[in-house]
Design a protein around this motif. Structure first.
Motif, PDB file in Angstrom:
ATOM      1  N   LYS A  31      56.533  47.740  44.055  1.00 11.29           N
ATOM      2  CA  LYS A  31      55.470  47.773  45.070  1.00 11.29           C
ATOM      3  C   LYS A  31      54.238  47.147  44.431  1.00 11.29           C
ATOM      4  CE  LYS A  31      53.118  51.299  47.903  1.00 11.29           C
ATOM      5  NZ  LYS A  31      51.780  50.882  47.889  1.00 11.29           N
ATOM      6  N   LEU A  32      53.693  46.114  45.063  1.00 12.01           N
ATOM      7  CA  LEU A  32      52.524  45.429  44.494  1.00 12.01           C
ATOM      8  C   LEU A  32      51.274  46.276  44.694  1.00 12.01           C
ATOM      9  CD1 LEU A  32      52.672  41.649  45.441  1.00 12.01           C
ATOM     10  CD2 LEU A  32      52.436  42.642  43.157  1.00 12.01           C
ATOM     11  N   VAL A  33      50.621  46.664  43.604  1.00 14.03           N
ATOM     12  CA  VAL A  33      49.450  47.530  43.728  1.00 14.03           C
ATOM     13  C   VAL A  33      48.167  46.902  43.180  1.00 14.03           C
ATOM     14  CG1 VAL A  33      50.809  49.662  43.724  1.00 14.03           C
ATOM     15  CG2 VAL A  33      49.952  48.747  41.552  1.00 14.03           C
ATOM     16  N   ALA A  34      48.285  45.836  42.373  1.00 14.38           N
ATOM     17  CA  ALA A  34      47.070  45.259  41.773  1.00 14.38           C
ATOM     18  C   ALA A  34      47.328  43.836  41.317  1.00 14.38           C
ATOM     19  CB  ALA A  34      46.623  46.107  40.577  1.00 14.38           C
ATOM     20  N   SER A  35      46.238  43.124  41.054  1.00 10.07           N
ATOM     21  CA  SER A  35      46.372  41.743  40.566  1.00 10.07           C
ATOM     22  C   SER A  35      45.195  41.410  39.655  1.00 10.07           C
ATOM     23  CB  SER A  35      46.398  40.765  41.746  1.00 10.07           C
ATOM     24  OG  SER A  35      45.154  40.831  42.427  1.00 10.07           O
ATOM     25  N   ALA A  36      45.359  40.314  38.924  1.00  9.95           N
ATOM     26  CA  ALA A  36      44.233  39.733  38.178  1.00  9.95           C
ATOM     27  C   ALA A  36      44.243  38.246  38.459  1.00  9.95           C
ATOM     28  CB  ALA A  36      44.380  39.972  36.684  1.00  9.95           C
ATOM     29  N   GLN A  44      40.589  37.799  47.254  1.00  3.94           N
ATOM     30  CA  GLN A  44      40.345  38.256  48.628  1.00  3.94           C
ATOM     31  C   GLN A  44      41.655  38.246  49.425  1.00  3.94           C
ATOM     32  OE1 GLN A  44      37.394  39.619  49.519  1.00  3.94           O
ATOM     33  NE2 GLN A  44      38.671  40.281  51.232  1.00  3.94           N
ATOM     34  N   ALA A  45      42.445  37.202  49.235  1.00  4.84           N
ATOM     35  CA  ALA A  45      43.737  37.140  49.955  1.00  4.84           C
ATOM     36  C   ALA A  45      44.628  38.310  49.527  1.00  4.84           C
ATOM     37  CB  ALA A  45      44.429  35.801  49.660  1.00  4.84           C
ATOM     38  N   PHE A  46      44.569  38.676  48.244  1.00  4.68           N
ATOM     39  CA  PHE A  46      45.384  39.797  47.757  1.00  4.68           C
ATOM     40  C   PHE A  46      44.924  41.099  48.407  1.00  4.68           C
ATOM     41  CE2 PHE A  46      46.759  43.145  44.909  1.00  4.68           C
ATOM     42  CZ  PHE A  46      48.046  42.756  44.573  1.00  4.68           C
ATOM     43  N   ARG A  47      43.595  41.317  48.428  1.00  3.53           N
ATOM     44  CA  ARG A  47      43.069  42.546  49.067  1.00  3.53           C
ATOM     45  C   ARG A  47      43.492  42.578  50.525  1.00  3.53           C
ATOM     46  NH1 ARG A  47      38.109  40.705  46.908  1.00  3.53           N
ATOM     47  NH2 ARG A  47      37.927  41.489  44.783  1.00  3.53           N
ATOM     48  N   ASN A  48      43.372  41.452  51.212  1.00 11.23           N
ATOM     49  CA  ASN A  48      43.707  41.420  52.640  1.00 11.23           C
ATOM     50  C   ASN A  48      45.160  41.758  52.869  1.00 11.23           C
ATOM     51  OD1 ASN A  48      41.129  40.588  53.045  1.00 11.23           O
ATOM     52  ND2 ASN A  48      41.627  38.432  53.456  1.00 11.23           N
ATOM     53  N   GLN A  49      46.046  41.191  52.034  1.00  6.58           N
ATOM     54  CA  GLN A  49      47.471  41.378  52.308  1.00  6.58           C
ATOM     55  C   GLN A  49      48.013  42.695  51.765  1.00  6.58           C
ATOM     56  OE1 GLN A  49      49.956  37.959  51.887  1.00  6.58           O
ATOM     57  NE2 GLN A  49      51.797  39.097  52.417  1.00  6.58           N
ATOM     58  N   PHE A  50      47.510  43.144  50.591  1.00  2.00           N
ATOM     59  CA  PHE A  50      48.126  44.322  49.956  1.00  2.00           C
ATOM     60  C   PHE A  50      47.190  45.514  49.843  1.00  2.00           C
ATOM     61  CE2 PHE A  50      50.137  40.506  48.190  1.00  2.00           C
ATOM     62  CZ  PHE A  50      51.406  40.690  48.697  1.00  2.00           C
ATOM     63  N   GLY A  51      45.893  45.292  50.024  1.00  2.49           N
ATOM     64  CA  GLY A  51      44.943  46.394  49.928  1.00  2.49           C
ATOM     65  C   GLY A  51      44.828  46.965  48.520  1.00  2.49           C
ATOM     66  N   GLY A  52      45.421  46.317  47.528  1.00  2.00           N
ATOM     67  CA  GLY A  52      45.395  46.861  46.160  1.00  2.00           C
ATOM     68  C   GLY A  52      44.147  46.442  45.406  1.00  2.00           C
ATOM     69  N   ASN A  53      44.101  46.808  44.120  1.00  2.00           N
ATOM     70  CA  ASN A  53      42.964  46.442  43.273  1.00  2.00           C
ATOM     71  C   ASN A  53      43.101  44.987  42.853  1.00  2.00           C
ATOM     72  OD1 ASN A  53      42.175  49.136  43.343  1.00  2.00           O
ATOM     73  ND2 ASN A  53      43.475  49.627  41.576  1.00  2.00           N
ATOM     74  N   ALA A  54      42.120  44.180  43.211  1.00  2.00           N
ATOM     75  CA  ALA A  54      42.157  42.764  42.821  1.00  2.00           C
ATOM     76  C   ALA A  54      41.140  42.558  41.707  1.00  2.00           C
ATOM     77  CB  ALA A  54      41.847  41.885  44.021  1.00  2.00           C
ATOM     78  N   GLU A  59      42.289  41.881  31.234  1.00  3.07           N
ATOM     79  CA  GLU A  59      41.786  43.062  30.515  1.00  3.07           C
ATOM     80  C   GLU A  59      41.540  44.213  31.503  1.00  3.07           C
ATOM     81  OE1 GLU A  59      40.905  39.970  29.944  1.00  3.07           O
ATOM     82  OE2 GLU A  59      40.866  39.634  27.782  1.00  3.07           O
ATOM     83  N   GLU A  60      40.944  43.882  32.656  1.00  2.77           N
ATOM     84  CA  GLU A  60      40.688  44.934  33.674  1.00  2.77           C
ATOM     85  C   GLU A  60      42.013  45.441  34.234  1.00  2.77           C
ATOM     86  OE1 GLU A  60      38.273  43.118  36.715  1.00  2.77           O
ATOM     87  OE2 GLU A  60      36.737  42.581  35.259  1.00  2.77           O
ATOM     88  N   LEU A  61      42.936  44.529  34.477  1.00  4.70           N
ATOM     89  CA  LEU A  61      44.250  44.927  35.012  1.00  4.70           C
ATOM     90  C   LEU A  61      44.949  45.877  34.029  1.00  4.70           C
ATOM     91  CD1 LEU A  61      46.485  44.476  37.197  1.00  4.70           C
ATOM     92  CD2 LEU A  61      47.244  42.500  35.860  1.00  4.70           C
ATOM     93  N   ALA A  62      44.770  45.600  32.734  1.00  3.96           N
ATOM     94  CA  ALA A  62      45.416  46.431  31.716  1.00  3.96           C
ATOM     95  C   ALA A  62      44.884  47.861  31.747  1.00  3.96           C
ATOM     96  CB  ALA A  62      45.196  45.817  30.329  1.00  3.96           C
ATOM     97  N   LYS A  63      43.646  48.013  32.216  1.00  2.00           N
ATOM     98  CA  LYS A  63      43.040  49.370  32.235  1.00  2.00           C
ATOM     99  C   LYS A  63      43.331  50.105  33.541  1.00  2.00           C
ATOM    100  CE  LYS A  63      39.169  48.080  29.295  1.00  2.00           C
ATOM    101  NZ  LYS A  63      37.995  47.249  29.487  1.00  2.00           N
TER     102      LYS A  63
END
Ligand code: NAD
Length: 388
Positions: A31-36, A44-54, A59-63
């Motif tokens: 399940k896709l929950v985040a991206s970097a 923005q496209a990621f937030r629109n499609q998956f609502g996850g943390n973009a 480094e931020e994704l790792a945390k």
């Protein structure tokens, strides 16, 4: 039914991600929950499609505590840094091929994974294609005896798809050896089983406007006198998908009326910047995500010669040419063309049952790619030292 899909982050929302996305959407193992991603349009496209943390950086994704595993789909030269950062944070990894460009970087990834005790799957790679996996199962039954020889060939338009400048420079990981031979090597190593010990090869670098390898022929020597022959051309002339039931590499019905489209699209490009921009138009957020293709993926015709049969992988299954009869084994329907790699990641993380394509595997296939280049440059047979 899967009640605990892997909570997946993705680093790099480019073309590789775009090609895996239909499978990520159709397959239940992740399940896709985040991206970097550095580009705001992609985030923005990621937030629109998956609502996850973009996130903006790896480094931020790792945390991100919501993320269990990360699909590294950034350019080859970034795989090492990104794998080291994410492994140190305890994230499991799916690293798109090739594992790295330099052998030293591949070894650093192997070390980082083993130090952190995380799981790493090298993929997606065509060694996860359903006909390949099914052929391996048939071979494992022992019904046809030992695999003696594999012949794999593929003719594509790879070199004429829009590219970033480094994808046209061998020193920077460009050309068909790093990006395409690595698929064929993975397929052949999986089917042959055992260990490759030497490579003899020649490469073709025939278009001064695309000054990197566009073709190769390689002979891989395996234990017990067994061998595999790999042939590839990315010069956008012959298309070996015509030999694959009219099914394209990604499992889509191939529209042969578009012949020549890759070279035609490039003809209007006048600078490397324009070409990179053309590539960006095919990435996430810039164009629609296609539905998951109806057929398995493939990497061209593959012939497997065993003691008592030749097996041929097609777009739909496996032809078996035995001592006295011919059969066809079709592959069962799966949710999406890249299900096998996502299931491999799931099984590795949830059950500790990793597929063979781990970090050491990825390094071994990369070593064969380097050996192809070295053999072509020196006219020598190159011995392999990192096979797993
Ligand atoms: N398995 C496949 O079918 C397949 C197909 C294409 C590409 N790939 C692989 O995917 C990888 C990327 O290639 P591509 O063709 O998608 O390139 P691409 O340029 O289309 O995508 C790379 C993406 O990474 C992003 N990026 C760059 N720096 C970043 C950073 N520091 N953090 C996060 N994101 C960053 C870029 O903005 C871009 O969107 C390569 O290793 C390639 O081999 C695999």
């Amino acid at each position: 039914m899967i009640s605990d899909p892997i909570r997946l982050g993705v680093a790099g929302l480019g073309r590789g991600f775009m090609l895996t996305l239909p499978s990520l959407l159709a397959d239940p193992h992740t399940k896709l929950v985040a991206s970097a991603a550095p580009r705001e349009e992609s985030r923005q496209a990621f937030r629109n499609q998956f609502g996850g943390n973009a996130h903006t950086t790896v480094e931020e994704l790792a945390k991100d505590p919501d993320v269990e595993a990360v699909y590294i789909a950034t350019p080859h030269q970034m795989h090492r840094d990104h794998a080291e950062i994410l492994a140190a944070a305890g994230k499991h990894l799916l690293v798109d091929k090739p594992l790295a460009i330099d052998m030293a970087d591949a070894t650093a990834i192997v070390d980082a994974v083993e130090r952190a005790g995380i799981r790493l799957v090298t993929g997606p790679s065509h060694s996860f294609d359903q006909p390949v996996v099914a052929a391996r199962h048939i071979i494992d039954t022992g019904r046809f005896g030992t695999v003696r020889m594999v012949h794999a060939l593929n003719y594509t338009d790879f070199l004429y798809r829009p590219r970033r400048p480094e994808e046209l420079s061998t020193a920077s990981g460009g050309g068909v050896v790093f990006s395409q031979a690595v698929h064929q090597v993975d397929v052949v190593r999986l089917l042959m089983g055992g260990t490759a010990h030497a490579v003899s090869a020649a490469t073709g670098n025939w278009d001064p406007a695309r000054p990197t390898e566009g073709a190769y022929a390689a002979l891989l020597h395996f234990d017990g006198g067994r061998f595999a022959n790999l042939v590839y051309s990315g010069y956008a002339h012959y298309d070996s998908d015509v030999l694959q039931d009219g099914i394209g590499e990604l499992g889509q019905p191939k529209d042969m009326s578009t012949y020549g489209a890759a070279r035609r699209a490039l003809a209007s490009v006048s600078s490397p910047e324009e070409e990179a921009a053309l590539k960006s138009k095919r990435t996430f957020g810039a164009t629609e995500v296609p539905a998951a293709a109806p057929h398995p993926e493939h990497f061209g015709p593959v012939f497997i010669s065993c003691d008592r049969a030749d097996l041929r992988l097609t777009g739909k299954g496996i032809e078996i040419w035995g001592d006295s009869k011919r059969e066809f084994v079709s592959v069962p329907a799966i949710p999406a063309p890249r299900t096998e790699v996502l299931k491999g990641l799931y099984d590795a993380i949830r059950f500790g049952k990793a597929p063979p394509q781990n970090a050491r595997w990825g390094r071994a296939s990369l070593e064969v790619c380097h050996a192809i280049l070295e053999s072509a440059n020196t006219n020598e047979r190159i011995l392999l030292r990192h096979q797993s």
